[in-house]
Design an enzyme around this catalytic site. Sequence first.
Site, PDB file in Angstrom:
ATOM      1  CB  THR A 154      -1.027   0.202   1.081  1.00 38.09           C
ATOM      2  OG1 THR A 154      -1.946  -0.590   0.906  1.00 38.09           O
ATOM      3  CG2 THR A 154      -1.591   1.275   1.505  1.00 38.09           C
ATOM      4  CB  VAL A 176     -13.658  -3.211   2.356  1.00 34.58           C
ATOM      5  CG1 VAL A 176     -13.164  -0.813   2.854  1.00 34.58           C
ATOM      6  CG2 VAL A 176     -14.797  -2.685   1.163  1.00 34.58           C
ATOM      7  N   GLY A 177     -10.378  -3.513   3.051  1.00 36.40           N
ATOM      8  CA  GLY A 177      -9.107  -3.007   4.177  1.00 36.40           C
ATOM      9  C   GLY A 177      -9.417  -1.748   4.917  1.00 36.40           C
ATOM     10  CG  ASP A 178      -6.124  -0.675   6.551  1.00 41.65           C
ATOM     11  OD1 ASP A 178      -5.126  -1.278   5.712  1.00 41.65           O
ATOM     12  OD2 ASP A 178      -4.538  -0.568   7.732  1.00 41.65           O
ATOM     13  CB  THR A 237       1.963  -0.241   4.592  1.00 36.81           C
ATOM     14  OG1 THR A 237       2.291  -0.084   5.653  1.00 36.81           O
ATOM     15  CG2 THR A 237       1.570   0.755   4.084  1.00 36.81           C
TER      16      THR A 237
HETATM   17  N1  ASP Z   1      -3.721  -1.893   4.592  1.00 36.20           N
HETATM   18  C1  ASP Z   1      -3.799  -3.197   3.120  1.00 36.20           C
HETATM   19  C2  ASP Z   1      -5.034  -4.087   3.125  1.00 36.20           C
HETATM   20  O1  ASP Z   1      -4.852  -4.528   4.001  1.00 36.20           O
HETATM   21  C3  ASP Z   1      -2.832  -4.085   2.180  1.00 36.20           C
HETATM   22  C4  ASP Z   1      -1.508  -3.279   2.303  1.00 36.20           C
HETATM   23  O2  ASP Z   1      -0.673  -2.702   3.292  1.00 36.20           O
HETATM   24  O3  ASP Z   1      -0.514  -4.843   2.710  1.00 36.20           O
HETATM   25  O4  ASP Z   1      -5.746  -3.368   2.747  1.00 36.20           O
END
Ligand code: ASP
Length: 366
Positions: free
Chosen positions: A217, A246-248, A268
Amino acid sequence: MNTLTRRGFLSASAAVAVSSALPVSAQGPSQRQRPKPDAKQSRNVPIVISSGNGLRSTTKAIGMIRTGADPLDAIVEGVRIVEDDPNDMTVGLGGLPNEEGVVELDSSVMHGPTHRAGAVAALRNIKNPAAVARDVARRTDHVLLVGDGALKFARRIGYTEENLLTEEARLAWLRWRARLNRDDDWLQEDEFDLPARSNTGRQSRADQKPIPFTYGTIHCSAVTPAGDLAGVTTTSGLSWKLPGRVGDSPIIGAGLYTDNEVGSAGATGRGEAVIQVCGARTAVMRMEMGDTPTEACLYVLKLIASKTKLKRLLNAAGEPNFNVVMYAVRKDGVYGSACMRGERQFAVSDERGDRLEECAFLFPER
Ligand code: ASP
């Protein structure tokens, strides 16, 4: 616990400076192993910080800020470079797809001076979700648009649709899909020409080929010379995720939070873990209470570690077996970043130049 109020924070920057210079021995084992980047700084603006893949973004954004650009415009243009880059398989064009082979993007923005927020989630076919998130903030009375609604909105205001699945990402998805189940009808590459398959399952040389899996990310936060802040987080999310996951990153308070009176933070890594502790909001709140940015990041990581109870998410030592990286910058330009484990870097652009610095960490690499 330091209980400085926001008023206290603003009127007692000297006290904060003292707290950032606390002996490292008071700060837990991980910080003793690395110099704290925020220990010796005073006012350090303008500044832009980002995840390790964002050095081009911080460089672009600080250039724009120096010529008077709004901080949100500057960082949205900064992360656009990575969103447009097909070789970064964690963001925008070329991001790894969901389990059906479709790229779905998440992003959020916050603009400190107006405290406006905007976000899009599970957005398909538009490679710059950060710009769409900024348009949600600027052109609507809403904060978060998802899926088809987000795509319709983007189309209506003039974004062009395109196929975001690059050939490299498509082939990686095919390898992942073929390896998923030995007993379904998907064959792995070196089985294409085999005359028959055994009923007892297949063992293939292709099992040795690596399949990329991102956690990846880009987060970017900025402070202008006047002390105005903005933040953005943009991602293709977890590779091979369930459609609609949906992620953070597009969740205000989880993958991003910006408070113009205090600071800005982002995350991330494993989004599920960050959402469950309101990671970015917690980091900003800790800075408001007097933590340095590095301390605030470590606080969130410790909280995640203490709330991770499921065995499948823990290693033999009882520590989270996944990574999360937190990034934080304070209104006066003091900054920091920390990861759950191992060696990670983050990007910084300020008057000392454009560079990568080491993140603090909670646990060493095992
Ligand atoms: N935080 C992001 C999510 O969970 C993915 C990542 O940063 O690797 O969608």
